[in-house]
Each structure stands twice: as structure tokens, then as C-alpha cells.
Design an enzyme around this catalytic site. Structure first.
Site, PDB file in Angstrom:
ATOM      1  N   ASP A  49       0.766  -1.168  -0.053  1.00  0.00           N
ATOM      2  CA  ASP A  49      -0.110  -0.051  -0.094  1.00  0.00           C
ATOM      3  C   ASP A  49       0.878   1.186   0.134  1.00  0.00           C
ATOM      4  O   ASP A  49       2.040   1.133   0.111  1.00  0.00           O
ATOM      5  CB  ASP A  49      -1.034   0.028   1.173  1.00  0.00           C
TER       6      ASP A  49
HETATM    7  C1  BGC Z   1      -4.978   3.311   0.075  1.00  0.00           C
HETATM    8  C2  BGC Z   1      -4.963   2.259  -1.204  1.00  0.00           C
HETATM    9  C3  BGC Z   1      -4.890   3.091  -2.675  1.00  0.00           C
HETATM   10  C4  BGC Z   1      -3.498   3.701  -2.566  1.00  0.00           C
HETATM   11  C5  BGC Z   1      -3.373   4.430  -3.808  1.00  0.00           C
HETATM   12  C6  BGC Z   1      -3.749   4.093  -0.137  1.00  0.00           C
HETATM   13  O1  BGC Z   1      -3.719   5.276   0.758  1.00  0.00           O
HETATM   14  O2  BGC Z   1      -4.901   2.603   1.163  1.00  0.00           O
HETATM   15  O3  BGC Z   1      -6.093   1.718  -1.211  1.00  0.00           O
HETATM   16  O4  BGC Z   1      -5.117   2.039  -3.733  1.00  0.00           O
HETATM   17  O5  BGC Z   1      -3.641   4.745  -1.306  1.00  0.00           O
HETATM   18  O6  BGC Z   1      -4.006   5.650  -3.906  1.00  0.00           O
END
Ligand code: BGC
Length: 841
Positions: free
Chosen positions: A334
Site C-alpha cells: 500500500d
Molecule cells: C490506499 C489504497 C490506494 C492507494 C493508492 C492508499 O492510501 O490505502 O487503497 O490504492 O492509497 O492511492
């Protein structure tokens, strides 16, 4: 925090008056030290040559530094060593085997990787900047014909760009209980990503799984039931990947609360402490379905699992995912979830996003050169990644990465229209089917013969601004109807305002929740817009007041509609399951209008006890998050053009205290710096808890009304004559686990009849009582949704697999098919199960 999103808007962010903390930025000294400590530890372990043996060492619960005290003089834990061994070490990281359907892609990937230099290999393990708005961008290596990959949010539609659709959100899809529709949605969504040049769709979401009822991201997932979530994630993965876009099923695993999801200052991320059985039967379950469906990517989560960070956790990544489930794809972090360098590599993380500057990049190259990380591990990272690119056919006929993802929508850019008119009916059907009608007294609905309709509530209309305004505009994050300062406090860590204090989006209706799972809202139809059109056609007089909490009501109104919402967003957990402002408004109108119908757009569970029994509240609809066709769908239900067929994918309690786990865990006591979330309720969340504790829900899991009625009859239960009934599976591990876990052991049939006088669809549900100690009274293990004309019937068929009928045996580390009499119940909700049978194994 969606730091990649932030990165892609870096330029504008710099001009913003707000500041935010970027977790992808330089690590805190604390983290750097921790990283070094972990590196040293891992090296020592390797030298010692017996990783497994270390698990047997006694736990050292000592402090390595001077005791530190909290404000009450109590000693607090300040060192991660305290937790050493909480999460079992599983090394080395299993390499991709290229089994089954992956054989050809594996071969091609190995060949390509064989042509890369060390520096190029390292480059492919981390995101880089690009001139697109892709939140993640894997760089090209043109020399070998790899053009790079765009990774973009999310599971409810492509976010942050133009000419795409706003699809119904996960919770709405869950409420439709419609596998076929879920598949078509996946296909339509996938095509949009593809046309825009997005190689990896950052979704679907099956974690959070809905444990924490106030969780800020529950709406992104389908249901708080693992079977329902698993069935719908399977459809989504297969459909999206069927059109050549890789799914990143997320967030692996145990990502149940937003509070303390990221470390900050002295604090580490919250740890989800999950026992082995609960992990398998609840949290891993839908991920298993996603892997079985062939998901090419899994995103590891922000929080810790048993006190080891999600992306550095060898038990979950090397053990559960890559060994037990035979996962062939790659694990992406993530955004900003990497907190150690060597440790994440050895624990099975394959790619870091949004970039590897802090802990991989040149450090990874050094680590390979000095032997801390075997080069084979580095190669496996890229083989897995490139294999998924081949596997989806992206080497052959795929638009250039990010081609339709303009970096700034306020500047001139090329139009790439992702939409496809043949999916408009899917958008509308999807929106219709996720509405759940839970009260309909005196046949208030469908509406008929209206001379005067009065409309109240802040949530009936569109917000005043629905426009990407440059920089970090609310439009990019589904925050147009919400207080943006408060949104930013949670999502961007803006200081000066408090996250998670407001329950509603008071500037207008909501189509999705907020954060990275939001949808791009271009062509949206608000409830009010669609009602005006309908009223115009019918010649109905309309009055409205969207502002007052205590509006006057014209007493000759034939019906009054009251619109409220329950907002939720990434970055913060919700402050409550009800809000007095909206409930007060509803009661105020109901006191003055004898036919008051309540419509709540709810990004999560919303309690209704404060008004549900008001005699003038004749109708209640949970409208969830329908996406762009919201208003059209609602009007079609209100006026009886469609018959509601949604059912609750969660339980609505009478009171907050009825839930197993209401809110997030906070740092406290000796764990003031290491927040702990102990999943002591085990598998008993949602209806499993209500059944076990004999609590009467307000509206049970699986419940929803229709304009017609249904009857159930003719239950038949058939044991398979071909399958084996050994106690434990014996099959080889394929994608998704041992292959005989999917053998069909028992088939159940039942007849569903439409006993009313209008056509409609019914979600027939099968629940299983497994005769094992510690098993819930009943668990969902099948559902079908036949559409039935008035006075017609259909036989539905449920197939129970070995996994469906097994419990996780912690001693043998296998699914165990329990001996004894299983109870089989079939009906229209978890508390309305007229057909009861048994089968003995
Ligand atoms: C989120 C993810 C997301 C990623 C990219 C993160 O803050 O937890 O779910 O895909 O950002 O934007």
C-alpha cells in the site's frame, strides 16, 4: 494516506496553503533505526542458519532501553523486541512456480528478466514519477520492450480522471447479492481502466472485512460476511482480468480500522492480532477466493498483523499467501506502507509504491550485492510482476500506460473516453439493485397518484461544486459534499482540524464514500434531479427545503421524502452509527406528514431506531452508494418501475452496544506507542455474533423487502456420489489452496415462488450449521437470485464445497471436514429460514 495520489498532484500540492505528511517521504529516524535493527536481526538469523528454530526461542519481554513512563508514571513499551515472535517467521519467500494457467507467462517473464541488468531489475521493484495522474507508475525498460505499468484506484471505478463512470461502490454491490450483475460491472469497469491505459486496477476490496462497525472504509468492500464477499470478489477479479486489467485485491490482511493505520511520531501502526482459525475462516477467506480466481496482484496493508507490519509479515505473505494459497502474482505495498528494506523483501513483498527511494532503490541493489537479499528473490519479484503483465495479454494489445490519465484536468489534455454505452444499463441496474427497502407500511411504496410531493434534507441534491478545480480538489476524492478541512485531516493528515467528527456529508448527496476508493463523478444524477423530471411528466406539484432542520410542511402533501446520508472516508473512522441532526429532521417531518419516506445514502451501517417506529414513517430505504445513476435508480424504485430486490449485506442493530466490535482500538496502557487490536471475538462478527448472543437485530443480515412476496418449498439435499469425504483435503496446492477444497460435496435445491402479483427478484440464501466446537450457529454458504414473474417459481441450486463445510484445524494446519450432522437452512434472510434440512458426513 493515498500518498501516490498526492505525489501525482505534487506540483499543485506545493502551491497549496495546506501542508500534509507524506508517508512515502523520508522515514522517521525511529523507522530508520528500526529498519537497521531488522536488517541486522535478519542477517544474524541467516548466519545462525535456523530461522524456524527461532520460533521456539522463549519470548523476550524485556525493554532494551531505559524504561519510559506515561503521564501516570506507568512503564510503557518502547521497543518492538517486546513483540518478537508474535507473528511466526516463515522463510524463505516461495518463488513463483508458474503452475497451471501461468506456465506460458512464467516462461516469458523468466526470459525477459534474464535480459535485465541488476540496476534494471531493481528499477522494476518500485514506482516512479510519470507525467500521468496514475497514483502508481512502474517504470518502462524500453530496451526489452516493457512499456511500464500504470496502477490506479480503485474498486468502484477509475478515480481522479474524466470520461469514466461512477460505478456503484462495494457495499452497494454487496447489497445487490447479484453475481451476474457483479460480473458485468467488473467487465464494464475493467474496460474503462483499459481504455485509459491503466494496467492495474487497485481493487477490489475485501479488507476491511467489516469487523469494526465504525470503520471508515467498510463501504469499499462488499459485505461483513466472508462468503458473500468471496463470491463477489471472484466475479469481479475474473471479469476485470477477463478484459486484460490486473486486479490488486486489497488490503492484505486484517486492515479493519483507519485509526492509527499509519505510524506517526512515537506511534507505530495498530496491530490486528488475529488467531489462526479466525484468520482462515474470516479474514483470509475472501482473499482465498480472489487468489483462486487468479488475481494477478495483492496489496499488502498499512497496519501490523500480530505485531509485524503487513508488508513485512513473512507469515501472511510467504506463509499464507505464497505457500498455502499458492499465489502466483505479485504483492504491491500500500502507498507508503513499507517500513523496512531487507525485511520486506525477505517477507515476500514484491513491489513498493509509490517509490522505493527510502528503503529500496539503491539500497536494494546494495542488499543484493552484499548478500542480504538473494538475487533469486529480486528476480522472483520481477518475474511475478512481468508474468502477470503477460498473463493478461498486456504485452500484445494494450494502450500506452496512463494514456488517458491527464496529470491536470484543468490544463489542456487529450480526450480519452473510457466509457462504453453498452454498459449504461449495467450502471443503472447496479444502482437499482443495491437499494434495500426495509420498511414499507400501508403500501406507501411504490408512490402513486401524487398531487403534491414534499422533499426535505441536505442529501437530496447535488453539491454546488462538482468540478476538478486543480491541485488536491475535493472532486478527486469524493469529498464534494463533505467538510473538506475535516476530510483532509484524516486523509492528508492536515493539522488544525479533527478527523472523524462529522457523521454526514451536509453539502449534498453522495455517490461513493471518500478517499482513494471514491469514484470520478462527472455525469451524476442526484435524487432531486430525477424526481423533478418524473414530477414534471406526471404533473405533480413539488415543494422542497434542503436547508432547514425543522422545515414547515404543507399538510396536504401526499408524501414527504426525507433524504439523509452517512458519510465515511478513508483516513478516519466514523464518529457514530446515527446522527441526531438527521434523525431530528426525520422526526420533525414525520410529526407533520403522515406518509414520510426516509432515504439514507449510507456508506456503512446506519442505525434507525430513533425514528423507525414512528407511525408516520411509512418507508425506509437504505440507498447505500449507487454511483452515477443514483437518482434514476431511486425514482425507478419509488415509482415502481423497478421492484426492489436488494438485501442487507450486514446486520442493522437496534443499538450500538449490540455489535461485537463497534469502534476502533486506540493506543492505551503499556501499549501507548504500539496500539493493539485484539480480535478476541474470533469469527463472531455481524450476524454470527447476534445469533450466538441471541440478540434481536432491527433488520437482520440478508433482509430486504420487495413489492411482491416469495415462498420457499421442496428442499432437497444430495450428497455427491463421486467426491471423496476424507477428513482432510489431499489435493495439490493450486492457486487458492489445495485443489480439492473446491470439490462439491453436497448439492441443495429449493423451490422459490413469487406469491404476490408483481414480478421481482428474490435473493434465496443458504446457511449451514457446521457440527464443530466453536462454529457459529449458521453461516452463509450459498445464494442465488432468480427473477420471477408473478405466480411463477424456479428451482435454485446451491453447491457446497469441501471448504464450505470445513473448519480450519490449527493442529494439522488444514481444513477439516467435520463428522456429524450439518444443519441446512434456506430462506429469504438470516432470520427467515423456512426450509430446514440436514446432511450427515
Ligand atoms: C490506499 C489504497 C490506494 C492507494 C493508492 C492508499 O492510501 O490505502 O487503497 O490504492 O492509497 O492511492
Amino acid at each position: 494516506m493515498a500518498s501516490a495520489t498526492l505525489l501525482s498532484h505534487k506540483a499543485s500540492a506545493r502551491h497549496s496553503t495546506r501542508s500534509y505528511r507524506d508517508p512515502s517521504g523520508p522515514p522517521s529516524p525511529h523507522n530508520t533505526k528500526k529498519g537497521i535493527a531488522i536488517v541486522i536481526l535478519v542477517i544474524l538469523i541467516i548466519i545462525g542458519g535456523s530461522l524456524a528454530g527461532l520460533a521456539a526461542l522463549p519470548k523476550r519481554k524485556s525493554q532494551s532501553s531505559e524504561p519510559i513512563k506515561d503521564e501516570h508514571g506507568n512503564i510503557i513499551i518502547t521497543d518492538d523486541v517486546y513483540f518478537y515472535g508474535d507473528s511466526e517467521p516463515i522463510y524463505p519467500s516461495p518463488s513463483m512456480t508458474g503452475q497451471g494457467a501461468w506456465a506460458e507467462s512464467f516462461k516469458k517473464a523468466k526470459q525477459l528478466v534474464g535480459r535485465l541488468t541488476l540496476e534494471e531489475k531493481v528499477r522494476l521493484t518500485a514506482g516512479s514519477s510519470s507525467n500521468t495522474s496514475c497514483p502508481g507508475f512502474l517504470p518502462a525498460v524500453q530496451r526489452v520492450g516493457f512499456p511500464g505499468m500504470c496502477l490506479a484506484d480503485a474498486g468502484n471505478g477509475l478515480r481522479g480522471t474524466d470520461f469514466v463512470s461512477s460505478w456503484p461502490s462495494g457495499i452497494h454491490v454487496g447489497a445487490s447479492w447479484n453475481k451476474k450483475l457483479t460480473r458485468t460491472r467488473g467487465e464494464g469497469m475493467g474496460r474503462e481502466f483499459r481504455t485509459k491505459g491503466v494496467n492495474v486496477l487497485l481493487g477490489p476490496v475485501v479488507g476491511p472485512a467489516g469487523r469494526v462497525v465504525l470503520g471508515g472504509r467498510n463501504w469499499e468492500g462488499f459485505s461483513s460476511d466472508p462468503y458473500l464477499a468471496g463470491a463477489l470478489v471472484r466475479e469481479t477479479v475474473q471479469a476485470v482480468q477477463g478484459v486484460g486489467v490486473i486486479t490488486s485485491t486489497k488490503h492484505f490482511v486484517g486492515n479493519e480500522q483507519e485509526t492509527n493505520r499509519n505510524p506517526g511520531g512515537d506511534l507505530q501502526s495498530v496491530s490486528s492480532n488475529i488467531d489462526d482459525r479466525t484468520m482462515h475462516e474470516l479474514y483470509l477467506w475472501p482473499f482465498q477466493d480472489a487468489v483462486h480466481a487468479g488475481t494477478g496482484n495483492i496489496m499488502c496493508s498499512y497496519q501490523r498483523v500480530n505485531n509485524s507490519y503487513g508488508c513485512a509479515n513473512s507469515k501472511t505473505q510467504n506463509g499464507l499467501l505464497k505457500t498455502e494459497l499458492g499465489f502466483q502474482g505479485w504483492v504491491v505495498s500500500d502507498w507508503g506502507a513499507q517500513h523496512a528494506g531487507v525485511a520486506t523483501a525477505l517477507a515476500g513483498m514484491d513491489v513498493v509504491m509509490p517509490n522505493g527511494d527510502a528503503l529500496w532503490g539503491e539500497h536494494l541493489e546494495d542488499a543484493v550485492k552484499n548478500g542480504s537479499i538473494p538475487e533469486s528473490r529480486l528476480e522472483d519479484m520481477i518475474i511475478r510482476t512481468i508474468a502477470s503483465w503477460y498473463q493478461m495479454g498486456q504485452d500484445e494489445d494494450f494502450p500506452p500506460p496512463g494514456v488517458g490519465m491527464a496529470i491536470d484536468l484543468t490544463k489542456p489534455h487529450r480526450i480519452v473516453d473510457g466509457r462504453n454505452s453498452s454498459f449504461r444499463s449495467t450502471l443503472l441496474d447496479g444502482a437499482v439493485e443495491g437499494h434495500v427497502l426495509v420498511k414499507n407500511n400501508r403500501s406507501a411504496l411504490p408512490l402513486k397518484d401524487l398531487k403534491l410531493l414534499s422533499i426535505f434534507g441536505y442529501s437530496a441534491k447535488n453539491p454546488d461544486v462538482n468540478n476538478p478545480t486543480g491541485g488536491l480538489s475535493p472532486w478527486l476524492f469524493g469529498a464534494g459534499s463533505f467538510d473538506y478541512e475535516e476530510f483532509g485531516a484524516g486523509f492528508f493528515s492536515w493539522s488544525g482540524s479533527t478527523a472523524g467528527k462529522t457523521a454526514i456529508a451536509f453539502n449534498g448527496t453522495i455517490y461513493s464514500g471518500g478517499g482513494s476508493g471514491a469514484t470520478s463523478q462527472s455525469l451524476v444524477v442526484a435524487p432531486f434531479d430525477a424526481i423533478v423530471q418524473q414530477a414534471y411528466d406526471d404533473g405533480t406539484a413539488l415543494l422542497w427545503d434542503f436547508y432547514s432542520g425543522q422545515p414547515d410542511v404543507n399538510p396536504v402533501s401526499d408524501a414527504c421524502l426525507v433524504f439523509g446520508n452517512a458519510y465515511a472516508t478513508e483516513g478516519a473512522d466514523r464518529p457514530g452509527l446515527r446522527d441526531d441532526y438527521t434523525d431530528g429532521l426525520i422526526k420533525h417531518v414525520a410529526d407533520r406528514c403522515s406518509n414520510t419516506i426516509v432515504v439514507l445514502h449510507n456508506a456503512g451501517i446506519r442505525l434507525v431506531n430513533q425514528f423507525a417506529d414512528h407511525p408516520n414513517v411509512t418507508g425506509i430505504i437504505f440507498a447505500h452508494l449507487p454511483g452515477e445513476a443514483s437518482g434514476r435508480a431511486l425514482v425507478s424504485i419509488l415509482y415502481g418501475q423497478s421492484n426492489p430486490s436488494g438485501k442487507l449485506p450486514y446486520t442493522v442493530a437496534r443499538n450500538e452496544k449490540d455489535y461485537a466490535v463497534l469502534g476502533p482500538d486506540k493506543p492505551e496502557g503499556i501499549f501507548a506507542r504500539f496500539p493493539q487490536s485484539n480480535f478476541t471475538e474470533g469469527v463472531f462478527v455481524d450476524y454470527r455474533h447476534f445469533d450466538a448472543q441471541n440478540i434481536e437485530p432491527r433488520y437482520p443480515f440478508g433482509f430486504g423487502l420487495s413489492y411482491t412476496t416469495f415462498g420457499y418449498s421442496q428442499l432437497s439435499v444430495q450428497r455427491s456420489s463421486e467426491a471423496n469425504f476424507y477428513e482432510y483435503p489431499i489435493g495439490a496446492v493450486v492457486e487458492g489452496g489445495q485443489e480439492d477444497l473446491w470439490d462439491i460435496l453436497v448439492t441443495v435445491e429449493a423451490e422459490v415462488s413469487n406469491t404476490g402479483d408483481v414480478a421481482g427478484a428474490e435473493v434465496a440464501q443458504l446457511y449451514l450449521g457446521i457440527p464443530a466446537g466453536g462454529a457459529p450457529v449458521r453461516q452463509l454458504r450459498g445464494f442465488e437470485k432468480p427473477f420471477l414473474n408473478a405466480n411463477s417459481s424456479e428451482t435454485v441450486r446451491f453447491e457446497l464445497t469441501r471448504r464450505d463445510m470445513s473448519v480450519w484445524d490449527v493442529m494439522t494446519q488444514k481444513w477439516r471436514l467435520v463428522r456429524g450432522e450439518y444443519k441446512i437452512e434456506v430462506g429469504g434472510s438470516s432470520r427467515d429460514l423456512p426450509l430446514v434440512g440436514t446432511v450427515t458426513i
